[in-house]
Motif scaffolding. Structure first.
Motif, short mmCIF file in Angstrom:
data_model
loop_
_atom_site.label_atom_id
_atom_site.label_comp_id
_atom_site.label_asym_id
_atom_site.label_seq_id
_atom_site.Cartn_x
_atom_site.Cartn_y
_atom_site.Cartn_z
N THR A 127 1.37 -1.49 0.22
CA THR A 127 -0.30 0.49 0.10
C THR A 127 0.60 1.29 0.44
N ARG A 176 -6.60 -0.26 -6.14
CA ARG A 176 -7.44 -0.64 -4.91
C ARG A 176 -6.85 -1.62 -3.89
N GLN A 178 -6.92 -5.11 -2.31
CA GLN A 178 -7.63 -5.83 -2.15
C GLN A 178 -7.80 -6.45 -0.40
N THR A 208 -11.27 -6.08 -4.41
CA THR A 208 -11.44 -4.84 -3.74
C THR A 208 -12.65 -4.03 -3.15
#
Length: 246
Positions: A127, A176, A178, A208
């Motif tokens: 991320t 985005r 998961q 997601t």
């Protein structure tokens, strides 16, 4: 009564009754690599020299809630009425929230342009955090036409593939995060007309938030389509359509 009065006095002395209201500088900048309260807030007074963060790149992204806490501890009150979540401080110029970027297409005659780049290498699935991206000045011909120009929108997304430090951020790099993996057990909620049912299913594919995916009902063996809402949870029926984002 005397003890009550004394206790009240001590309580008042311990609260920020003399705290100073301050406002965020519209375009926070830092010259020496040490970001202070005085560089973030107008009217910081004696707390102006308090260190908030260290900037090791052309920009540093600060969590607004953490900045608010540091300010409060040092006698400053920042209301943050507009709900700013992140503060971006730049060397020699900057902006609150998402910094402005001059599109490369608008500066074809310029020698350089600023693009959003990765401050470190990012592995697939990781991320993007505020400290992972910085604005970098490059030759105008090196600016990609599909480069991301919104730092706020990039933070919180995950990498589709390995990303190299220094490479420009492209919209196709990220997705985005998961929240459902193939094989996960999922709690599914069906809501319609005041009726609410729950069941368990096994995810047949990854998803997601807001993405539809197929699950197999562990009791009936039937396959149904649901929409992911958070890790391990999904919606079915009319409510699923409202939660669907893609």
């Amino acid at each position: 009564m005397r003890a009550l009065v004394l206790g009240l006095a001590l309580t008042l002395a311990a609260t920020p009754a003399l705290a100073t209201p301050v406002s965020l500088v519209p375009q926070p900048t830092d010259e020496d690599g040490v970001v202070t309260l005085g560089e973030l807030f107008d009217g910081a007074g004696q707390a102006a020299g308090v260190r908030v963060a260290v900037r090791t790149a052309p920009t540093v992204v600060l969590d607004a809630a953490q900045v608010q806490t540091i300010a409060r501890r040092n006698g400053l009150v920042w209301a943050n009425e507009t709900g700013i979540r992140r503060i971006i401080v730049r060397s020699g110029g900057g902006a609150v929230g998402t910094p402005a970027r001059t599109p490369a297409t608008a500066t074809r005659g310029a020698a350089t342009v600023e693009v959003l780049t990765y401050a470190r290498s990012v592995a697939t699935g990781q991320t993007i955090q505020p400290e992972d991206i910085v604005w970098t000045t490059v030759q105008s011909h090196q600016a990609p036409s599909d480069g991301a120009d919104d730092a706020e929108a990039v933070i919180g997304l995950s990498a589709r593939r390995p990303l190299r430090a220094g490479a420009p951020v492209r919209a196709t790099d990220l997705t985005r995060p998961q929240v459902i993996a193939r094989g996960d057990m999922v709690d599914i909620t069906y809501e319609s007309g005041g009726i609410r049912l729950t069941l368990r299913g096994r995810a047949l594919e990854a998803a997601t938030v807001g993405e539809p995916f197929r699950v197999q009902n562990v009791e009936s063996g039937r396959t149904i389509e649901v929409v992911a809402t958070e890790p391990g949870r999904a919606l079915a029926g009319p409510a699923a359509q409202a939660a669907r984002t893609r």
